[in-house]
Design a protein around this motif. Structure first.
Motif, PDB file in Angstrom:
ATOM      1  N   LEU A  97       0.852  -1.189   0.000  1.00  0.00           N
ATOM      2  CA  LEU A  97       0.000   0.000   0.000  1.00  0.00           C
ATOM      3  C   LEU A  97       0.890   1.243   0.000  1.00  0.00           C
ATOM      4  O   LEU A  97       1.884   1.271   0.729  1.00  0.00           O
ATOM      5  N   ALA A  98       0.495   2.245  -0.741  1.00  0.00           N
ATOM      6  CA  ALA A  98       1.230   3.515  -0.703  1.00  0.00           C
ATOM      7  C   ALA A  98       1.260   4.008   0.750  1.00  0.00           C
ATOM      8  O   ALA A  98       0.261   3.949   1.463  1.00  0.00           O
ATOM      9  N   GLY A  99       2.417   4.466   1.198  1.00  0.00           N
ATOM     10  CA  GLY A  99       2.555   4.901   2.579  1.00  0.00           C
ATOM     11  C   GLY A  99       2.597   3.741   3.560  1.00  0.00           C
ATOM     12  O   GLY A  99       2.581   3.955   4.771  1.00  0.00           O
ATOM     13  N   GLY A 100       2.657   2.517   3.044  1.00  0.00           N
ATOM     14  CA  GLY A 100       2.633   1.343   3.918  1.00  0.00           C
ATOM     15  C   GLY A 100       4.032   0.810   4.161  1.00  0.00           C
ATOM     16  O   GLY A 100       4.967   1.587   4.375  1.00  0.00           O
ATOM     17  N   ARG A 101       4.177  -0.501   4.136  1.00  0.00           N
ATOM     18  CA  ARG A 101       5.443  -1.126   4.491  1.00  0.00           C
ATOM     19  C   ARG A 101       6.129  -1.584   3.205  1.00  0.00           C
ATOM     20  O   ARG A 101       6.331  -0.777   2.306  1.00  0.00           O
ATOM     21  N   THR A 102       6.500  -2.869   3.116  1.00  0.00           N
ATOM     22  CA  THR A 102       7.105  -3.377   1.887  1.00  0.00           C
ATOM     23  C   THR A 102       6.040  -3.595   0.818  1.00  0.00           C
ATOM     24  O   THR A 102       4.856  -3.381   1.047  1.00  0.00           O
ATOM     25  N   GLY A 103       6.456  -4.043  -0.364  1.00  0.00           N
ATOM     26  CA  GLY A 103       5.514  -4.383  -1.422  1.00  0.00           C
ATOM     27  C   GLY A 103       5.519  -3.386  -2.565  1.00  0.00           C
ATOM     28  O   GLY A 103       5.700  -2.190  -2.355  1.00  0.00           O
TER      29      GLY A 103
ATOM     30  N   ARG B 264       4.247  -0.861  -5.234  1.00  0.00           N
ATOM     31  CA  ARG B 264       3.208   0.151  -5.088  1.00  0.00           C
ATOM     32  C   ARG B 264       2.266   0.235  -6.287  1.00  0.00           C
ATOM     33  O   ARG B 264       1.297   0.978  -6.248  1.00  0.00           O
TER      34      ARG B 264
ATOM     35  N   SER C  79      13.678  -3.415   1.448  1.00  0.00           N
ATOM     36  CA  SER C  79      12.823  -2.804   0.440  1.00  0.00           C
ATOM     37  C   SER C  79      13.020  -1.305   0.524  1.00  0.00           C
ATOM     38  O   SER C  79      13.278  -0.755   1.601  1.00  0.00           O
ATOM     39  N   ARG C  80      12.961  -0.667  -0.637  1.00  0.00           N
ATOM     40  CA  ARG C  80      12.935   0.793  -0.629  1.00  0.00           C
ATOM     41  C   ARG C  80      11.761   1.194  -1.509  1.00  0.00           C
ATOM     42  O   ARG C  80      11.921   1.636  -2.648  1.00  0.00           O
ATOM     43  N   PRO C  81      10.579   1.032  -0.968  1.00  0.00           N
ATOM     44  CA  PRO C  81       9.378   1.077  -1.801  1.00  0.00           C
ATOM     45  C   PRO C  81       8.963   2.490  -2.207  1.00  0.00           C
ATOM     46  O   PRO C  81       8.191   2.645  -3.141  1.00  0.00           O
ATOM     47  N   GLU C  82       9.442   3.500  -1.513  1.00  0.00           N
ATOM     48  CA  GLU C  82       9.139   4.883  -1.851  1.00  0.00           C
ATOM     49  C   GLU C  82      10.451   5.654  -1.704  1.00  0.00           C
ATOM     50  O   GLU C  82      11.330   5.236  -0.946  1.00  0.00           O
TER      51      GLU C  82
ATOM     52  N   LEU D 125      11.611   6.255   1.867  1.00  0.00           N
ATOM     53  CA  LEU D 125      11.301   5.193   2.820  1.00  0.00           C
ATOM     54  C   LEU D 125      12.120   3.938   2.517  1.00  0.00           C
ATOM     55  O   LEU D 125      12.189   3.495   1.371  1.00  0.00           O
TER      56      LEU D 125
ATOM     57  N   ILE E  57      12.634  -0.057   4.294  1.00  0.00           N
ATOM     58  CA  ILE E  57      12.178  -0.989   5.325  1.00  0.00           C
ATOM     59  C   ILE E  57      13.355  -1.901   5.653  1.00  0.00           C
ATOM     60  O   ILE E  57      13.929  -2.548   4.768  1.00  0.00           O
TER      61      ILE E  57
ATOM     62  N   ARG F 122       9.218   4.271  12.906  1.00  0.00           N
ATOM     63  CA  ARG F 122       8.197   3.318  13.362  1.00  0.00           C
ATOM     64  C   ARG F 122       8.811   1.922  13.376  1.00  0.00           C
ATOM     65  O   ARG F 122       9.707   1.622  12.584  1.00  0.00           O
TER      66      ARG F 122
ATOM     67  N   ASN G  61       7.467  -2.217  13.437  1.00  0.00           N
ATOM     68  CA  ASN G  61       6.503  -3.314  13.574  1.00  0.00           C
ATOM     69  C   ASN G  61       7.247  -4.455  14.275  1.00  0.00           C
ATOM     70  O   ASN G  61       8.411  -4.299  14.633  1.00  0.00           O
TER      71      ASN G  61
ATOM     72  N   HIS H  26       9.957  -5.363  11.516  1.00  0.00           N
ATOM     73  CA  HIS H  26      10.368  -4.379  10.515  1.00  0.00           C
ATOM     74  C   HIS H  26      10.589  -3.013  11.162  1.00  0.00           C
ATOM     75  O   HIS H  26       9.827  -2.602  12.029  1.00  0.00           O
TER      76      HIS H  26
ATOM     77  N   TYR I 256      10.869   1.073  10.023  1.00  0.00           N
ATOM     78  CA  TYR I 256      10.575   2.038   8.967  1.00  0.00           C
ATOM     79  C   TYR I 256      11.619   3.141   9.067  1.00  0.00           C
ATOM     80  O   TYR I 256      11.695   3.842  10.083  1.00  0.00           O
TER      81      TYR I 256
END
Lengths: 408, 408
Positions: free
Chosen positions: A164-170, A172, B307-310, B313, B315, B352, B354, B357, B359
């Motif tokens: 999810l955007a603004g979420g964790r891994t994965g 987008r 992960s660097r999904p954004e 950001l 993780i 943050r 989890n 994980h 952030y």
């Protein structure tokens, strides 16, 4: 291989003085009462609640046409994981190669590592496994690192992770997901085996959750149309923390037409013990799923009142080393006097924890006395389990029936 | 007795795959590099910092004329506690009878249980010990329960606990302290051995801290005048967490005239590893004690970027199961690329956690990549240690020198 029946001794802090070494299978023979015979503070697992939760979740998965790979990180306990498997779980979820390695020692055949694995030593472990392990990938860079680390060994089954955007891994976007899948298909050492997401970075149903679950379905279907799962016996589609698995079932269970079997796997871990916190407040059973009986809380901590230094303050003998505090403080449920008489902990609230002490706000006229035991419900089971090497399992009268070990 | 040299195996999650069983004394022989050979996430103890901190604290206590009974709850590690004793610690502090029992198995002769003991099973353990254990008492009710539980066995040495209004345990006035002391003197099974407080419920110097320390002195002196310590070889006066022990020394070290020896005991636990949090910010060395070298941080966690999904950001693969989060989040210090090159983690922040994980907020133009390792400093050592069964000890180049076990 490690011994899964490692007996108890005084490294287990609740064990009564003089108990010596107690084989795990002989705990019940001691006839202990958890609130009279053990060293405080005492954490207990309630057998009736465990059995109820195992049964409800197993029936829900069967009725929904989905499989369960409960997240083993919650308990890290071979005895509890064995019960989840015995109740019909298809596999177990791990957070890391180290956890997966341990679960293999617990005898678990199918393990979903719900994480990227870019650790060279983690990949070395994966490469040596005979199969039955899946892990995630959400970037072309990770594909490259895995391929490099595996060096032609494998193939290792991977699932493309959507996020999810603004979420964790994965990934987008579906485009990113498609690109990562294509990289997997070009790799030497990986096999594309399905699609995954963790919707639980948000805690309430809504468009963000529905959106990522729709993406998971849509990416799986488009990859299926491209023939990307060629050579895979069964496509794995997996999601599901403990708060929103009803939405996962809604979006992902059934209706697949990929020309090959699809297995939808929930990964909830906290259903086993439930909690007095977010899972109670926001979980699906009994609320959004009114036809299903609610889960029951299986975890309770008990501490003694050490001091009542001010009229509205009592200091109780458990703290941050004993209970969770990341998603809510312990909730006082029951006071048990020295004579064994129990009453509700009315008007009491834990408002602060130190390492080994709980600060309990008490009505000034409450007779709560030094030496009384206070039993509390707990929020977020994961961060309770990781504080105990072993936990006694009790019946409704707090008789100790057995004990489970944890390996954190 | 438990085996204190319990070897490592794959229950120890950082152990490399294929390492088999490794005796604790043979860890160095493996030639492991903590950031290349172990399974991530990796927590390390830095040997040079441990050695420095042991030395500084030992010299400070000698120079101040006080003894040290470091709080063993911090590490619960026989190997680390042995080093504290070898560096001159007079004893060890425990939070509960269960911890004290374990420390006795570690071979500790003198144990201060910095808590009330009203647990019948805890009292049963105390009654069976040959001495060298002290515990606290802050109410007449507690004296009554202890006396009842000990049933004439003992005598058990107790210290009257003084406290701060609005604080934790402890008598709130000298009158109360005197009443509790009198109850101890009337009891069958207790012996009044001194006075105690825990000043660390506040974190900065000031009148509240000075007040309770003055009360400790004043109560001890008036009890001495009354002859309340008759038959005690040495009166124990103890206080001191890890933030304000300089104030304890100021108020309590020296100047006693009780007609018998007085031993002033500090109970700091966190000096051993120091931290990147409150202890760094507020601790006495280097700050209020400018003539003393500051302590050095001995704990670091390392995780891989999954992960660097954004753009801003990343993780990272550690979380609430691996690090402390109760008094501050991990502080990024160093990035180590796949080629081993290190650079400062400039502009990065963990915002943050989890369960598994972290952030990490990253400048959008930073080249941090999936597979890079991020090393972080940690706040509050106590809630780091309780998440690991064992921890590797490394040199300045992250070569693994040894390992320590913990027993939570």
């Amino acid at each position: 291989m490690i011994a899964l029946d490692e007996g108890l001794d005084q490294r287990d802090r609740w064990l009564p003085p003089g108990a010596g070494e107690v084989p795990l299978g002989r705990v019940a023979d001691r006839g202990w009462h958890a609130l009279s015979d053990l060293l405080f503070p005492v954490l207990v697992l309630k057998e009736a609640a465990l059995a109820h939760n195992l049964d409800v979740m197993a029936r829900f998965c069967r009725a929904s046409g989905v499989s369960l790979a409960p997240h083993g990180k919650t308990t890290m306990s071979p005895q509890l994981i064995a019960r989840q498997l015995a109740a019909g779980a298809w596999g177990v979820t791990a957070a890391s190669p180290a956890q997966a390695r341990l679960f293999r020692d617990f005898g678990v055949e199918r393990i979903v590592i719900a994480n990227q694995v870019v650790d060279p030593r983690g990949l070395a472990w994966l490469a040596g496994e005979p199969g039955g392990v899946w892990c995630l990938v959400d970037s072309e860079r990770a594909v490259e690192l895995m391929d490099e680390g595996l060096a032609g060994r494998g193939p290792v089954a991977v699932l493309v992770e959507m996020g999810l955007a603004g979420g964790r891994t994965g990934c987008r976007s579906l485009e990113d997901g498609g690109r990562v899948a294509a990289a997997v298909r070009r790799s030497r050492s990986l096999r594309l085996a399905g699609v995954e997401c963790f919707e639980g970075v948000v805690s309430e149903p809504g468009e963000r959750v529905d959106g990522v679950l729709r993406d998971v379905r849509s990416l799986t279907e488009s990859l299926g149309r491209e023939g990307a799962f060629e050579g895979v016996d069964e496509v794995l589609v997996t999601a599901g923390g403990s708060l929103l698995f009803d939405r996962v079932v809604h979006h992902l269970a059934g209706g697949w037409d990929l020309g090959r079997p699809v297995r939808v796997v929930l990964r909830s871990g906290c259903y086993l013990t439930h909690d007095h916190g977010s899972y109670e407040r926001l979980g699906p059973f009994g609320g959004r799923l009114p036809d299903w009986e609610p889960l029951r809380q299986a975890l309770e901590v008990w501490g003694l009142v050490h001091s009542r230094p001010e009229p509205d303050l009592a200091i109780v003998g458990f703290g941050k080393r004993d209970v969770s505090y990341d998603m809510g403080l312990p909730r006082p449920l029951t006071v048990r006097g020295r004579d064994g008489a129990a009453r509700p902990a009315s008007g009491m609230e834990v408002f602060r924890l130190n390492d080994q002490h709980a600060y309990l706000r008490v009505p000034a006229d409450d007779p709560l006395a030094v030496g009384d035991a206070v039993g509390c419900g707990l929020a977020h089971p994961c961060t309770v389990f990781d504080k105990w090497r072993s936990i006694p399992v009790v019946d409704e009268d707090y008789r100790v029936l057995s004990a489970v070990r944890t390996y954190f």
